[in-house]
Design a protein around this motif. Structure first.
Motif, PDB file in Angstrom:
ATOM      1  N   ILE A   1     -24.808  -5.709   2.327  1.00 23.44           N
ATOM      2  CA  ILE A   1     -23.846  -5.396   1.276  1.00 23.44           C
ATOM      3  C   ILE A   1     -23.602  -3.890   1.221  1.00 23.44           C
ATOM      4  CG2 ILE A   1     -23.548  -5.296  -1.232  1.00 23.44           C
ATOM      5  CD1 ILE A   1     -22.841  -7.974  -0.182  1.00 23.44           C
ATOM      6  N   ALA A   2     -24.647  -3.110   1.434  1.00 20.42           N
ATOM      7  CA  ALA A   2     -24.496  -1.651   1.420  1.00 20.42           C
ATOM      8  C   ALA A   2     -23.529  -1.190   2.515  1.00 20.42           C
ATOM      9  CB  ALA A   2     -25.858  -0.982   1.594  1.00 20.42           C
ATOM     10  N   ALA A   3     -23.637  -1.809   3.690  1.00 22.31           N
ATOM     11  CA  ALA A   3     -22.734  -1.465   4.787  1.00 22.31           C
ATOM     12  C   ALA A   3     -21.301  -1.875   4.461  1.00 22.31           C
ATOM     13  CB  ALA A   3     -23.202  -2.142   6.074  1.00 22.31           C
ATOM     14  N   LEU A   4     -21.145  -3.039   3.830  1.00 25.22           N
ATOM     15  CA  LEU A   4     -19.818  -3.506   3.422  1.00 25.22           C
ATOM     16  C   LEU A   4     -19.209  -2.550   2.408  1.00 25.22           C
ATOM     17  CD1 LEU A   4     -17.596  -5.689   3.349  1.00 25.22           C
ATOM     18  CD2 LEU A   4     -18.922  -6.843   1.569  1.00 25.22           C
ATOM     19  N   ALA A   5     -19.994  -2.113   1.435  1.00 28.18           N
ATOM     20  CA  ALA A   5     -19.507  -1.194   0.411  1.00 28.18           C
ATOM     21  C   ALA A   5     -19.088   0.139   1.026  1.00 28.18           C
ATOM     22  CB  ALA A   5     -20.576  -0.972  -0.652  1.00 28.18           C
ATOM     23  N   ALA A   6     -19.901   0.651   1.938  1.00 30.75           N
ATOM     24  CA  ALA A   6     -19.579   1.926   2.580  1.00 30.75           C
ATOM     25  C   ALA A   6     -18.280   1.823   3.362  1.00 30.75           C
ATOM     26  CB  ALA A   6     -20.730   2.352   3.490  1.00 30.75           C
ATOM     27  N   ARG A   7     -18.095   0.700   4.034  1.00 34.82           N
ATOM     28  CA  ARG A   7     -16.868   0.490   4.803  1.00 34.82           C
ATOM     29  C   ARG A   7     -15.652   0.364   3.879  1.00 34.82           C
ATOM     30  NH1 ARG A   7     -17.599  -4.040   9.273  1.00 34.82           N
ATOM     31  NH2 ARG A   7     -19.417  -2.710   9.682  1.00 34.82           N
ATOM     32  N   ALA A   8     -15.829  -0.281   2.714  1.00 33.46           N
ATOM     33  CA  ALA A   8     -14.715  -0.537   1.799  1.00 33.46           C
ATOM     34  C   ALA A   8     -14.181   0.728   1.144  1.00 33.46           C
ATOM     35  CB  ALA A   8     -15.147  -1.528   0.720  1.00 33.46           C
ATOM     36  N   VAL A   9     -15.018   1.764   1.030  1.00 39.81           N
ATOM     37  CA  VAL A   9     -14.558   3.003   0.391  1.00 39.81           C
ATOM     38  C   VAL A   9     -14.181   4.072   1.408  1.00 39.81           C
ATOM     39  CG1 VAL A   9     -15.873   2.583  -1.719  1.00 39.81           C
ATOM     40  CG2 VAL A   9     -16.927   3.891   0.133  1.00 39.81           C
ATOM     41  N   ALA A  10     -14.246   3.750   2.690  1.00 40.56           N
ATOM     42  CA  ALA A  10     -13.877   4.713   3.722  1.00 40.56           C
ATOM     43  C   ALA A  10     -12.372   4.947   3.712  1.00 40.56           C
ATOM     44  CB  ALA A  10     -14.325   4.215   5.091  1.00 40.56           C
ATOM     45  N   ARG A  11     -11.974   6.145   4.022  1.00 42.37           N
ATOM     46  CA  ARG A  11     -10.571   6.562   3.935  1.00 42.37           C
ATOM     47  C   ARG A  11      -9.633   5.652   4.720  1.00 42.37           C
ATOM     48  NH1 ARG A  11      -8.140  11.643   2.859  1.00 42.37           N
ATOM     49  NH2 ARG A  11      -6.099  11.904   3.837  1.00 42.37           N
ATOM     50  N   GLN A  12      -9.958   5.390   5.975  1.00 43.13           N
ATOM     51  CA  GLN A  12      -9.081   4.581   6.817  1.00 43.13           C
ATOM     52  C   GLN A  12      -8.906   3.180   6.259  1.00 43.13           C
ATOM     53  OE1 GLN A  12     -10.244   4.518  10.926  1.00 43.13           O
ATOM     54  NE2 GLN A  12      -8.613   3.131  11.542  1.00 43.13           N
ATOM     55  N   SER A  13      -9.985   2.579   5.773  1.00 50.13           N
ATOM     56  CA  SER A  13      -9.912   1.227   5.234  1.00 50.13           C
ATOM     57  C   SER A  13      -9.126   1.199   3.926  1.00 50.13           C
ATOM     58  CB  SER A  13     -11.317   0.663   5.009  1.00 50.13           C
ATOM     59  OG  SER A  13     -11.247  -0.670   4.543  1.00 50.13           O
ATOM     60  N   VAL A  14      -9.317   2.208   3.081  1.00 52.79           N
ATOM     61  CA  VAL A  14      -8.578   2.276   1.818  1.00 52.79           C
ATOM     62  C   VAL A  14      -7.078   2.397   2.082  1.00 52.79           C
ATOM     63  CG1 VAL A  14      -8.149   3.691  -0.232  1.00 52.79           C
ATOM     64  CG2 VAL A  14     -10.496   3.196   0.465  1.00 52.79           C
ATOM     65  N   LYS A  15      -6.710   3.233   3.025  1.00 48.05           N
ATOM     66  CA  LYS A  15      -5.289   3.393   3.351  1.00 48.05           C
ATOM     67  C   LYS A  15      -4.700   2.085   3.868  1.00 48.05           C
ATOM     68  CE  LYS A  15      -3.704   7.174   5.178  1.00 48.05           C
ATOM     69  NZ  LYS A  15      -3.473   8.350   6.060  1.00 48.05           N
ATOM     70  N   ALA A  16      -5.438   1.374   4.708  1.00 54.55           N
ATOM     71  CA  ALA A  16      -4.953   0.092   5.229  1.00 54.55           C
ATOM     72  C   ALA A  16      -4.802  -0.929   4.112  1.00 54.55           C
ATOM     73  CB  ALA A  16      -5.905  -0.429   6.306  1.00 54.55           C
ATOM     74  N   ALA A  17      -5.735  -0.910   3.154  1.00 56.06           N
ATOM     75  CA  ALA A  17      -5.730  -1.898   2.074  1.00 56.06           C
ATOM     76  C   ALA A  17      -4.597  -1.673   1.087  1.00 56.06           C
ATOM     77  CB  ALA A  17      -7.061  -1.874   1.336  1.00 56.06           C
ATOM     78  N   THR A  18      -4.102  -0.442   0.979  1.00 54.75           N
ATOM     79  CA  THR A  18      -3.037  -0.150   0.020  1.00 54.75           C
ATOM     80  C   THR A  18      -1.643  -0.293   0.617  1.00 54.75           C
ATOM     81  OG1 THR A  18      -3.201   2.214   0.538  1.00 54.75           O
ATOM     82  CG2 THR A  18      -4.471   1.411  -1.347  1.00 54.75           C
ATOM     83  N   ASP A  19      -1.548  -0.504   1.915  1.00 53.06           N
ATOM     84  CA  ASP A  19      -0.239  -0.565   2.571  1.00 53.06           C
ATOM     85  C   ASP A  19       0.655  -1.658   2.010  1.00 53.06           C
ATOM     86  OD1 ASP A  19      -0.480   1.617   4.188  1.00 53.06           O
ATOM     87  OD2 ASP A  19      -1.132   0.506   5.956  1.00 53.06           O
ATOM     88  N   GLU A  20       0.070  -2.779   1.582  1.00 50.86           N
ATOM     89  CA  GLU A  20       0.886  -3.901   1.129  1.00 50.86           C
ATOM     90  C   GLU A  20       0.956  -4.016  -0.391  1.00 50.86           C
ATOM     91  OE1 GLU A  20      -2.128  -7.657   1.449  1.00 50.86           O
ATOM     92  OE2 GLU A  20      -1.472  -6.761   3.339  1.00 50.86           O
ATOM     93  N   LEU A  21       0.455  -3.012  -1.107  1.00 53.44           N
ATOM     94  CA  LEU A  21       0.497  -3.062  -2.570  1.00 53.44           C
ATOM     95  C   LEU A  21       1.894  -2.739  -3.089  1.00 53.44           C
ATOM     96  CD1 LEU A  21      -2.827  -1.285  -3.617  1.00 53.44           C
ATOM     97  CD2 LEU A  21      -2.408  -3.719  -3.211  1.00 53.44           C
ATOM     98  N   ASP A  22       2.261  -3.360  -4.199  1.00 53.68           N
ATOM     99  CA  ASP A  22       3.549  -3.057  -4.819  1.00 53.68           C
ATOM    100  C   ASP A  22       3.397  -1.852  -5.749  1.00 53.68           C
ATOM    101  OD1 ASP A  22       2.257  -4.006  -7.081  1.00 53.68           O
ATOM    102  OD2 ASP A  22       3.428  -5.850  -7.223  1.00 53.68           O
ATOM    103  N   PHE A  23       4.517  -1.477  -6.378  1.00 56.90           N
ATOM    104  CA  PHE A  23       4.518  -0.265  -7.188  1.00 56.90           C
ATOM    105  C   PHE A  23       3.534  -0.351  -8.349  1.00 56.90           C
ATOM    106  CE2 PHE A  23       6.018   2.210 -10.821  1.00 56.90           C
ATOM    107  CZ  PHE A  23       6.031   3.476 -10.270  1.00 56.90           C
TER     108      PHE A  23
END
Length: 204
Positions: A41-63
């Motif tokens: 879980i610690a590895a998953l959390a670290a990956r989820a807050v990484a810059r590249q992953s955050v940018k990818a996750a927000t690409d499909e968000l609406d306004f």
């Protein structure tokens, strides 16, 4: 007495309390988190807050969802826990409370926001916005929702369609109408002076 900031629950601890179906849903929404499979879980959390992953996750968000992230960054949720009441107070009557809570539920599913009554976001959350933090919620808070709605009613069909596309999908688009010296009066140019559209800084 100065109120001391409360760090809030770390993402790893929050993820550890989620049931299996919620973790599976997170990996469905953010498949990059599963490549390769995290060992803990610690590895998953670290990956989820990484810059590249955050940018990818927000690409499909609406306004709306991006605006909620924007508001949380204004409230410094990247460093301290922010009560939902503060978020609602900042957004005011510009959006219904039910819509904000619905957006928060979706952002929690993506682990872009975590916490229940007090909220946190990643230190890299700003990298997921297509504008600088504060531009969506602070630049023009002088007009009420009723005033904005009344002004939008005066738009013609092409202008309304442009705003609809930006609201329902990505709030960022590209147009030659925004180029310096361009003289064509298209929907973007017509929406620019009243402040419905802005010429934003490219994503960093």
């Amino acid at each position: 007495m100065t109120e001391q900031p409360i760090p809030g629950l770390p993402l790893g601890a929050w993820l550890a309390d989620l049931p299996d179906d919620r973790l599976i849903r997170l990996l469905e929404l953010r498949p990059d988190l599963a490549q390769p499979a995290p060992g803990s879980i610690a590895a998953l959390a670290a990956r989820a807050v990484a810059r590249q992953s955050v940018k990818a996750a927000t690409d499909e968000l609406d306004f709306l969802r991006l605006a909620v992230l924007d508001a949380l960054l204004v409230l410094q949720a990247d460093t301290t826990a922010v009560p939902i009441a503060k978020l609602l107070a900042l957004l005011g009557d510009r959006v219904e409370e039910a819509s904000v809570r619905g957006a928060l539920a979706d952002l929690r599913e993506r682990a872009l926001v975590w916490g229940d009554s007090a909220l946190r976001v990643s230190a890299e959350a700003a990298s997921g916005l297509p504008w600088y933090p504060g531009q969506a919620v602070l630049e023009d808070a002088s007009r009420s929702a009723a005033e904005i709605s009344a002004a939008i009613e005066t738009l013609d069909e092409p202008q309304s369609e442009l705003l609809d596309r930006l609201l329902m999908g990505s709030p960022v688009g590209r147009t030659r109408d925004a180029a310096p010296g361009h003289r064509r009066i298209g929907p973007f140019r017509a929406c620019w002076p009243p402040g419905y559209c802005v010429n934003s800084t490219p994503r960093r």
